[in-house]
Design a protein around this motif. Structure first.
Motif, mmCIF file in Angstrom:
data_model
loop_
_atom_site.group_PDB
_atom_site.id
_atom_site.type_symbol
_atom_site.label_atom_id
_atom_site.label_comp_id
_atom_site.label_asym_id
_atom_site.label_seq_id
_atom_site.Cartn_x
_atom_site.Cartn_y
_atom_site.Cartn_z
ATOM 1 N N ILE A 1 12.883 58.425 53.402
ATOM 2 C CA ILE A 1 12.279 59.255 52.358
ATOM 3 C C ILE A 1 13.265 59.428 51.201
ATOM 4 O O ILE A 1 12.888 59.360 50.027
ATOM 5 N N GLY A 2 14.542 59.629 51.554
ATOM 6 C CA GLY A 2 15.565 59.775 50.524
ATOM 7 C C GLY A 2 15.712 58.531 49.667
ATOM 8 O O GLY A 2 15.903 58.624 48.454
ATOM 9 N N VAL A 3 15.602 57.361 50.282
ATOM 10 C CA VAL A 3 15.676 56.105 49.529
ATOM 11 C C VAL A 3 14.515 56.010 48.544
ATOM 12 O O VAL A 3 14.690 55.608 47.384
ATOM 13 N N ALA A 4 13.322 56.405 48.989
ATOM 14 C CA ALA A 4 12.147 56.361 48.110
ATOM 15 C C ALA A 4 12.302 57.330 46.943
ATOM 16 O O ALA A 4 12.013 56.984 45.786
ATOM 17 N N VAL A 5 12.778 58.535 47.235
ATOM 18 C CA VAL A 5 12.982 59.531 46.180
ATOM 19 C C VAL A 5 14.079 59.068 45.225
ATOM 20 O O VAL A 5 13.986 59.258 44.009
ATOM 21 N N GLY A 6 15.107 58.419 45.776
ATOM 22 C CA GLY A 6 16.200 57.923 44.939
ATOM 23 C C GLY A 6 15.726 56.931 43.904
ATOM 24 O O GLY A 6 16.247 56.894 42.780
ATOM 25 N N GLY A 7 14.730 56.123 44.262
ATOM 26 C CA GLY A 7 14.179 55.169 43.304
ATOM 27 C C GLY A 7 13.542 55.865 42.111
ATOM 28 O O GLY A 7 13.703 55.435 40.965
ATOM 29 N N GLN A 8 12.828 56.964 42.383
ATOM 30 C CA GLN A 8 12.201 57.719 41.300
ATOM 31 C C GLN A 8 13.246 58.382 40.411
ATOM 32 O O GLN A 8 13.117 58.413 39.179
ATOM 33 N N VAL A 9 14.287 58.918 41.035
ATOM 34 C CA VAL A 9 15.364 59.561 40.270
ATOM 35 C C VAL A 9 16.072 58.535 39.386
ATOM 36 O O VAL A 9 16.356 58.792 38.210
ATOM 37 N N LEU A 10 16.349 57.362 39.954
ATOM 38 C CA LEU A 10 17.032 56.318 39.187
ATOM 39 C C LEU A 10 16.179 55.860 38.012
ATOM 40 O O LEU A 10 16.711 55.619 36.920
ATOM 41 N N HIS A 11 14.891 55.763 38.226
ATOM 42 C CA HIS A 11 14.013 55.370 37.114
ATOM 43 C C HIS A 11 14.089 56.385 35.982
ATOM 44 O O HIS A 11 14.089 56.017 34.800
ATOM 45 N N GLY A 12 14.145 57.666 36.347
ATOM 46 C CA GLY A 12 14.276 58.689 35.316
ATOM 47 C C GLY A 12 15.575 58.567 34.543
ATOM 48 O O GLY A 12 15.611 58.783 33.326
ATOM 49 N N GLN A 13 16.654 58.183 35.246
ATOM 50 C CA GLN A 13 17.954 58.027 34.601
ATOM 51 C C GLN A 13 17.994 56.811 33.670
ATOM 52 O O GLN A 13 18.708 56.807 32.675
ATOM 53 N N LEU A 14 17.230 55.772 34.015
ATOM 54 C CA LEU A 14 17.267 54.520 33.245
ATOM 55 C C LEU A 14 16.016 54.308 32.403
ATOM 56 O O LEU A 14 15.793 53.199 31.907
ATOM 57 N N ALA A 15 15.214 55.358 32.243
ATOM 58 C CA ALA A 15 13.930 55.224 31.554
ATOM 59 C C ALA A 15 14.069 54.678 30.139
ATOM 60 O O ALA A 15 13.210 53.946 29.663
ATOM 61 N N GLY A 16 15.163 55.004 29.472
ATOM 62 C CA GLY A 16 15.327 54.544 28.103
ATOM 63 C C GLY A 16 15.809 53.111 27.979
ATOM 64 O O GLY A 16 15.834 52.556 26.869
ATOM 65 N N LEU A 17 16.192 52.506 29.107
ATOM 66 C CA LEU A 17 16.743 51.151 29.070
ATOM 67 C C LEU A 17 15.838 50.116 29.731
ATOM 68 O O LEU A 17 15.708 48.997 29.241
ATOM 69 N N TRP A 18 15.248 50.484 30.865
ATOM 70 C CA TRP A 18 14.450 49.523 31.629
ATOM 71 C C TRP A 18 13.109 50.139 32.005
ATOM 72 O O TRP A 18 12.995 51.347 32.200
ATOM 73 N N SER A 19 12.100 49.298 32.153
ATOM 74 C CA SER A 19 10.785 49.769 32.568
ATOM 75 C C SER A 19 10.795 50.141 34.042
ATOM 76 O O SER A 19 11.688 49.745 34.794
ATOM 77 N N GLN A 20 9.780 50.900 34.458
ATOM 78 C CA GLN A 20 9.705 51.332 35.850
ATOM 79 C C GLN A 20 9.580 50.142 36.793
ATOM 80 O O GLN A 20 10.162 50.135 37.881
ATOM 81 N N SER A 21 8.830 49.125 36.389
ATOM 82 C CA SER A 21 8.648 47.957 37.251
ATOM 83 C C SER A 21 9.960 47.217 37.468
ATOM 84 O O SER A 21 10.250 46.765 38.581
ATOM 85 N N VAL A 22 10.787 47.112 36.418
ATOM 86 C CA VAL A 22 12.077 46.432 36.544
ATOM 87 C C VAL A 22 13.010 47.217 37.460
ATOM 88 O O VAL A 22 13.661 46.652 38.351
ATOM 89 N N VAL A 23 13.068 48.531 37.249
ATOM 90 C CA VAL A 23 13.916 49.382 38.091
ATOM 91 C C VAL A 23 13.464 49.302 39.547
ATOM 92 O O VAL A 23 14.284 49.209 40.466
ATOM 93 N N SER A 24 12.151 49.307 39.764
ATOM 94 C CA SER A 24 11.615 49.264 41.127
ATOM 95 C C SER A 24 11.976 47.958 41.830
ATOM 96 O O SER A 24 12.395 47.961 42.989
ATOM 97 N N VAL A 25 11.809 46.844 41.124
ATOM 98 C CA VAL A 25 12.112 45.539 41.720
ATOM 99 C C VAL A 25 13.592 45.447 42.102
ATOM 100 O O VAL A 25 13.934 45.032 43.214
ATOM 101 N N ALA A 26 14.467 45.840 41.175
ATOM 102 C CA ALA A 26 15.903 45.756 41.435
ATOM 103 C C ALA A 26 16.324 46.741 42.522
ATOM 104 O O ALA A 26 17.109 46.396 43.426
#
Length: 319
Positions: free
Chosen positions: A255-280
């Motif tokens: 569950i923590g890994v899944a939540v971490g993905g959402q948090v990371l997307h928020g941190q990188l929202a201005g640089l990469w799209s959600q799909s790119v962050v999710s794939v990586a």
């Protein structure tokens, strides 16, 4: 009956000293937490300290369309910023002035994006991608481990950047081959923003901690778990509690890994799209998620073995 499993368990609790039961519970809890910590620490250690391992993990990403599009767009945007104003006005012969420059920039941007995706799909893409990621990883590893020799390369906005010059060199050669004038293509280093520099700085403390505990946490887990079983009167039941604890913490980790993905997307929202962050992110955390699933399954099997054993004992007592 006096030999009923429940009666034996009740007598064991009544005759076993309270301090031993409490100490076994404390050690069992420590063993469960240390097991999960060891799993995370081992994953972080390999990912941060082993460049070859990191490159092998992210290597397949070069063939992912989402990643290719993101790199192509980032490269086109960066190169466009390096082209002097007015240098493209003579590229399109049927236009003049500002309109020509704007049209030329638009055409060149499209060419750069398309050519970049072609380059990332070529036979040489793997070598280019490996060089790019090796450089970024060594820089990140040195920074996260607070190596005195670390030099965090950031742009004027404080963002961590990756040197995409090898990619641009390959793309530039292809553009010249299709007729784009060399003078319109800058011969300069091309740096693409990867993450906010402050995000990397914030991660230093956690990285240091995880790497530090990765070595001894597995020892703590084995010793504490062994002592907990030795102190317990009913070792099968103690093993079941340990298994349940490991399974629960492993599921919480997922569950923590899944939540971490959402948090990371928020941190990188201005640089990469959600799909790119999710794939990586999914690629980088795949081994951690798999290990957590295996750990949860092992813990559940221990609990199941205890339940089946109790049922078998109850059946024999009834007979």
């Amino acid at each position: 009956m006096s030999d009923h499993p429940h009666s034996e368990s009740q007598r064991a609790e009544n005759t076993h000293p309270l301090w031993r039961r409490l100490l076994a519970a404390i050690l069992g809890t420590l063993a469960v937490l240390a097991t999960t910590t060891a799993l995370i620490g081992h994953w972080a250690r390999e990912l941060v300290l082993d460049t070859d391992h990191y490159v092998s993990v992210v290597g397949p990403l070069v063939s992912d369309p989402e990643i290719q599009d993101a790199i192509a767009q980032g490269l086109a945007t960066r190169v466009d910023g390096l082209i002097p104003e007015g240098s493209l006005t003579q590229w399109l012969p049927d236009r003049t002035g500002q309109a020509a420059g704007t049209a030329a920039r638009s055409v060149l941007g499209s060419l750069i994006r398309d050519t970049t995706k072609q380059a990332l799909s070529s036979d040489s893409a793997a070598a280019i991608w490996t060089t790019l990621n090796s450089t970024v990883h060594r820089q990140l590893a040195a920074t996260l481990t607070q190596d005195d020799s670390a030099v965090l390369v950031v742009d004027d906005q404080g963002r961590l950047v990756a040197d995409a010059t090898p990619v641009w060199t390959s793309v530039r050669e292809r553009l010249v081959e299709v007729g784009v004038p060399e003078r319109a293509l800058p011969v300069r280093d091309v740096l693409i923003p990867v993450a906010d520099g402050s995000l990397v700085t914030q991660a230093q403390g956690w990285t240091q901690l995880l790497i530090a505990v990765s070595g001894w946490s597995i020892v703590v887990a084995l010793v504490a778990g062994g002592l907990a079983l030795w102190l317990a009167r009913d070792r099968w039941r103690a093993a079941a509690w340990l298994g349940a604890g490991v399974a629960i913490t492993a599921l919480l980790l997922l569950i923590g890994v899944a939540v971490g993905g959402q948090v990371l997307h928020g941190q990188l929202a201005g640089l990469w799209s959600q799909s790119v962050v999710s794939v990586a992110y999914e690629r980088v955390t795949a081994s951690l998620s798999l290990s957590a699933l295996v750990l949860a399954a092992l813990g559940a099997l221990v609990v199941l073995a205890h339940v089946l054993r109790r049922r078998a004992g109850a059946s024999q007592s009834e007979d």
